[in-house]
Design a protein around this motif. Structure first.
Motif, PDB file in Angstrom:
ATOM      1  N   PRO A 149       0.859  -1.262   0.014  1.00 38.34           N
ATOM      2  CA  PRO A 149      -0.022   0.271  -0.097  1.00 38.34           C
ATOM      3  C   PRO A 149       0.853   1.342   0.074  1.00 38.34           C
ATOM      4  CG  PRO A 149      -0.083  -1.047   2.086  1.00 38.34           C
ATOM      5  CD  PRO A 149       0.444  -2.005   1.163  1.00 38.34           C
ATOM      6  N   GLU A 150       1.979   1.160   0.527  1.00 41.07           N
ATOM      7  CA  GLU A 150       3.072   2.629   0.396  1.00 41.07           C
ATOM      8  C   GLU A 150       3.125   2.997  -0.873  1.00 41.07           C
ATOM      9  OE1 GLU A 150       5.832  -0.706   1.328  1.00 41.07           O
ATOM     10  OE2 GLU A 150       3.755  -0.377   1.759  1.00 41.07           O
ATOM     11  N   THR A 155      -3.337   7.971  -8.216  1.00 40.29           N
ATOM     12  CA  THR A 155      -2.674   7.495  -7.048  1.00 40.29           C
ATOM     13  C   THR A 155      -1.661   6.602  -7.408  1.00 40.29           C
ATOM     14  OG1 THR A 155      -3.914   5.394  -6.682  1.00 40.29           O
ATOM     15  CG2 THR A 155      -4.752   7.272  -5.604  1.00 40.29           C
ATOM     16  N   TYR A 194      -2.528   7.135   3.106  1.00 36.93           N
ATOM     17  CA  TYR A 194      -2.698   5.785   2.467  1.00 36.93           C
ATOM     18  C   TYR A 194      -4.080   5.920   1.863  1.00 36.93           C
ATOM     19  CZ  TYR A 194       1.366   4.209   4.894  1.00 36.93           C
ATOM     20  OH  TYR A 194       2.476   4.020   5.386  1.00 36.93           O
ATOM     21  N   HIS A 195      -4.248   5.314   0.465  1.00 33.48           N
ATOM     22  CA  HIS A 195      -5.580   5.332  -0.160  1.00 33.48           C
ATOM     23  C   HIS A 195      -5.997   3.867  -0.232  1.00 33.48           C
ATOM     24  CE1 HIS A 195      -3.110   8.664  -1.894  1.00 33.48           C
ATOM     25  NE2 HIS A 195      -4.464   9.514  -1.624  1.00 33.48           N
ATOM     26  N   ASN A 196      -7.148   3.713   0.178  1.00 35.90           N
ATOM     27  CA  ASN A 196      -7.827   2.637   0.003  1.00 35.90           C
ATOM     28  C   ASN A 196      -8.686   2.305  -1.084  1.00 35.90           C
ATOM     29  OD1 ASN A 196      -7.119   2.003   2.671  1.00 35.90           O
ATOM     30  ND2 ASN A 196      -8.700   3.175   3.654  1.00 35.90           N
ATOM     31  N   ILE A 233       1.783  10.849   5.955  1.00 37.43           N
ATOM     32  CA  ILE A 233       1.586   9.957   4.597  1.00 37.43           C
ATOM     33  C   ILE A 233       0.201   9.387   4.714  1.00 37.43           C
ATOM     34  CG2 ILE A 233       2.154   7.474   3.788  1.00 37.43           C
ATOM     35  CD1 ILE A 233       4.659   7.520   5.356  1.00 37.43           C
ATOM     36  N   ASN A 293       1.121   3.151  -3.197  1.00 35.37           N
ATOM     37  CA  ASN A 293      -0.217   3.763  -3.430  1.00 35.37           C
ATOM     38  C   ASN A 293      -0.521   5.000  -2.747  1.00 35.37           C
ATOM     39  OD1 ASN A 293      -2.634   3.718  -5.264  1.00 35.37           O
ATOM     40  ND2 ASN A 293      -3.897   2.914  -3.472  1.00 35.37           N
ATOM     41  N   ALA A 294       0.551   5.267  -1.989  1.00 34.95           N
ATOM     42  CA  ALA A 294       0.460   6.220  -0.834  1.00 34.95           C
ATOM     43  C   ALA A 294       1.022   7.686  -1.446  1.00 34.95           C
ATOM     44  CB  ALA A 294       0.923   5.856   0.539  1.00 34.95           C
ATOM     45  N   GLN A 298      -7.804   2.400  -5.721  1.00 36.83           N
ATOM     46  CA  GLN A 298      -6.812   2.498  -6.678  1.00 36.83           C
ATOM     47  C   GLN A 298      -7.299   3.317  -7.955  1.00 36.83           C
ATOM     48  OE1 GLN A 298      -7.458  -0.417  -5.340  1.00 36.83           O
ATOM     49  NE2 GLN A 298      -5.600  -0.116  -3.985  1.00 36.83           N
TER      50      GLN A 298
END
Length: 418
Positions: free
Chosen positions: A263-264, A333, A276-278, A274, A266-267, A280
């Motif tokens: 996930p990093e 992202t 983070y996005h849940n 930082i 996509n952050a 895409q």
């Protein structure tokens, strides 16, 4: 009462635009929804159409930089009978007595090169890139069939005409100099101002290099299984979804699954935090005449292979027709860039800030590789992941790229989620 023609707003962050080119001349009679001019901003290129029928009065010439909302011309009211109607092909044929006239005129010693008018015979305007290509190749625009909206001629139509022309690409004008020594000094160099889009691209690339700890890692992918599946289901896929199955959807779907595991990548870094996005939102880099643009496929994690392909085709169509909006470019992202379509074998893509990762695809090339202790010929592709080392460690980057490799080499895994 005259209707003012204004530079439209394309987003809160855009305050000015360049009036790149008028499709019509001052005093021309135009119809509603007919393209009038094209504007360029630092993010998008957009065609502006007529709001109503009328006679065009130009107030600002092409090439001028103007603020959003500026009045650049007007449409004077005109009788409906004065607005030209598109005639049916049968009525557009010349009268019977016309063919006899050329016999009265002596034939010229050499046929002149066909000119490149700004509009075809039916009055439909040409986009600037199309007009430039027609002028460069000295083509007769009346012989090119348009497949765009309303019969407009696209750049693809011109390239297809050149490819299928019996005589091939027309010869260069003999009047043009053939060697550098034959050129006058003034013609040996040409200075042009950078377009807003090109300046913005340059600024963002420099900003990315200066403000990120960018690093690139590489891997290679055996494309045999993806190519086999694509070939096996290509026809059925096209019949069911009305769209072709390309390799980009394989990579977008593979990246979506890999981003869930790392996930990093996509952050974003925001100050000391930082984010983070849940989800895409995958940007797909598309090369255009005016520069690179990256429209965003939103919630790619929710889309099927067909959904991804449709989104890409829709964006390509909007780019060709100068209808891409600022909202189409925002919120990405992660980015996927395919340099392979231009023949690139290997490259290091630059981050699209504030994103922390970008995947570079490259040309598929048959190479000897070792499989089960035997040397075999396989269709291989180099892939490159550039990432921001401030947020992404080497382990995460290598893991991400390895997972993309596994998914593309075995696409069934994306369906089975293993």
């Amino acid at each position: 009462m005259a209707i003012e023609i204004k530079i439209p707003s394309v987003g809160e962050s855009v305050q000015e635009a360049v009036l790149a080119e008028w499709f019509k001349q001052d005093g021309d009679t135009v119809r509603k929804d007919e393209p009038l001019f094209v504007i360029e901003t630092d993010k998008v290129t957009l065609e502006v159409v007529a709001e109503a029928d009328g006679v065009l009065k130009i107030g600002v010439q092409a090439g001028e930089t103007v603020a959003i909302g500026t009045v650049v011309g007007s449409l004077e009211p005109v009788d409906a009978s004065a607005v030209p109607e598109k005639k049916p092909e049968a009525e557009a044929e010349p009268p019977a007595e016309k063919p006899a006239q050329p016999e009265k005129t002596p034939a010229p010693a050499a046929p002149p090169k066909p000119s490149a008018p700004s509009t075809p015979a039916d009055g439909i305007p040409l986009a600037p890139s199309v007009r430039r290509l027609i002028a460069e190749k000295h083509l007769d625009v009346s012989k090119i069939k348009g497949t765009g909206p309303g019969g407009r001629i696209s750049k693809g139509d011109v390239l297809l005409y050149l490819e299928n022309a019996p005589a091939g690409i027309p010869e260069e004008d003999p009047a043009m100099p053939t060697a550098v020594g034959d050129m006058p000094p003034a013609a040996m160099e040409e200075r042009k101002p950078m377009t807003p889009i090109r300046k913005r691209i340059a600024e963002r690339l420099l900003e990315s290099k200066q403000n990120t700890a960018m690093l690139t890692t590489f891997n290679e992918i055996d494309m045999a299984r993806s190519m086999e599946i694509r070939s096996q289901y290509k026809e059925a896929f096209s019949k069911r979804h009305g769209i072709n199955l390309g390799f980009m959807s394989f990579f977008v779907k593979a990246c979506v699954e890999a981003l869930k595991e790392v996930p990093e990548i996509n952050a974003f870094i925001d100050g000391n935090d930082i984010i983070y996005h849940n989800y895409q939102h995958i940007g797909v880099a598309v090369g255009t005449e005016r520069g690179l643009v990256v429209p965003v496929i939103r919630h790619a994690e929710r889309l099927s292979f067909a959904g991804v392909e449709k989104a890409i085709v829709d964006y390509v169509t909007k780019i060709k027709e100068n209808r891409l909006e600022l909202a189409d470019l925002e919120g990405g992202t992660f980015t996927v860039s395919n340099g392979g379509v231009y023949g690139s074998l290997l490259s290091t893509p630059i981050l699209n800030m504030p994103q922390s990762g970008i995947l570079g695809m490259h040309k598929i090339e048959k190479r000897p590789v070792v499989v089960d202790d035997e040397i075999v010929i396989r269709p291989m592709m180099y892939v490159a992941l550039s990432y921001d080392h401030r947020i992404v460690d080497g382990k995460g980057a290598v893991t991400f790229l390895k997972r993309v490799k596994e998914f593309v080499e075995n696409p069934e895994r994306m369906t089975l989620e293993v």
